[in-house]
Design a protein around this motif. Structure first.
Motif, mmCIF file in Angstrom:
data_model
loop_
_atom_site.group_PDB
_atom_site.id
_atom_site.type_symbol
_atom_site.label_atom_id
_atom_site.label_comp_id
_atom_site.label_asym_id
_atom_site.label_seq_id
_atom_site.Cartn_x
_atom_site.Cartn_y
_atom_site.Cartn_z
ATOM 1 N N ASP A 29 131.160 24.627 -32.463
ATOM 2 C CA ASP A 29 131.117 24.364 -31.025
ATOM 3 C C ASP A 29 131.894 25.384 -30.203
ATOM 4 N N ARG A 30 132.205 26.519 -30.785
ATOM 5 C CA ARG A 30 132.936 27.540 -30.023
ATOM 6 C C ARG A 30 132.011 28.434 -29.205
ATOM 7 N N ILE A 31 130.710 28.406 -29.522
ATOM 8 C CA ILE A 31 129.701 29.170 -28.785
ATOM 9 C C ILE A 31 128.722 28.179 -28.173
ATOM 10 N N ASP A 32 128.324 28.429 -26.928
ATOM 11 C CA ASP A 32 127.367 27.544 -26.256
ATOM 12 C C ASP A 32 125.953 27.916 -26.705
ATOM 13 N N TRP A 33 125.572 27.450 -27.871
ATOM 14 C CA TRP A 33 124.270 27.744 -28.463
ATOM 15 C C TRP A 33 123.174 26.848 -27.901
ATOM 16 N N ASP A 34 123.546 25.653 -27.453
ATOM 17 C CA ASP A 34 122.558 24.661 -27.028
ATOM 18 C C ASP A 34 121.734 25.134 -25.827
ATOM 19 N N GLU A 35 122.367 25.768 -24.880
ATOM 20 C CA GLU A 35 121.668 26.231 -23.676
ATOM 21 C C GLU A 35 120.881 27.512 -23.918
ATOM 22 N N GLY A 36 121.119 28.136 -25.042
ATOM 23 C CA GLY A 36 120.432 29.388 -25.336
ATOM 24 C C GLY A 36 121.224 30.581 -24.828
#
Length: 198
Positions: free
Chosen positions: A93-100
């Motif tokens: 969860d250290r990178i905002d991967w969900d939003e792309g």
């Protein structure tokens, strides 16, 4: 061959920005799986990390799109899902991967058949008077300091300098394609095995 690739930049979540910098020891990285994923620390843009797929689609450099290298279709959507999952499993969860990705850039690769560089004397009537380097196949920037040093040595020292770099240069000779159009064929497994011995 020339291919157009798309680089993606992902937002580092608040509180983790320093973890992904060169100063903290975060490296450039590559995952030799299929697809081959690579990335660099937060360097080019503050609070963004580059994570992309190595590869793309063949293109004409004079008519390139300067946008996303591939149209959004089921294949590219599936690749983006895979990339998000890889980022999630690698960085949590250290990178905002969900939003792309928050940003993308078009990039050209000059590809050799084997993905290795060409570093050699031009030969022929020019013999050792002209040194050539090219075909960096999307990963030459990582080797720029040592390639630059080799080119300076070769340009100034000719054959004498080539003897100093003999082991490295034999892999990058332009003549490796004579009689073998694929050149140096090496699998990702071999690269991992070689890296683990270093």
């Amino acid at each position: 061959m020339v291919i157009e690739s798309t680089l993606f930049y992902w937002k580092i979540k608040d509180g983790y920005e320093l973890d992904f910098t060169i100063g903290s020891g975060f490296p450039s990285f590559a995952s030799y799986d299929h697809p081959y994923i690579y990335g660099t620390p937060a360097l080019e843009f503050p609070d963004l990390i580059k994570v992309a797929v190595h590869g793309g689609q063949e293109c004409d450099p004079d008519t390139r799109t300067w946008g996303a290298a591939a149209p959004v279709n089921e294949g590219t959507a599936m690749l983006m899902r895979y990339l998000k999952e890889w980022i999630k499993s690698t960085f949590g969860d250290r990178i905002d991967w969900d939003e792309g990705p928050v940003m993308s850039q078009s990039c050209l690769y000059s590809m050799t058949p084997d993905g290795d560089f060409v570093i050699d004397f031009l030969g022929g009537e020019f013999n050792e008077d002209v040194v050539i380097a090219g075909g960096f196949s999307g990963h030459g920037f990582k080797m720029a300091p040592v390639v630059g040093r080799m080119l300076v040595d070769l340009a100034l020292g000719g054959k004498a300098a080539a003897a100093l770099w003999e082991e490295e240069l034999k892999h990058f000779k332009v003549r490796r394609f004579e009689g073998n159009p694929r050149g140096n064929v090496i699998g990702f497994e071999d690269q991992v095995r070689i890296s683990s011995r270093l």
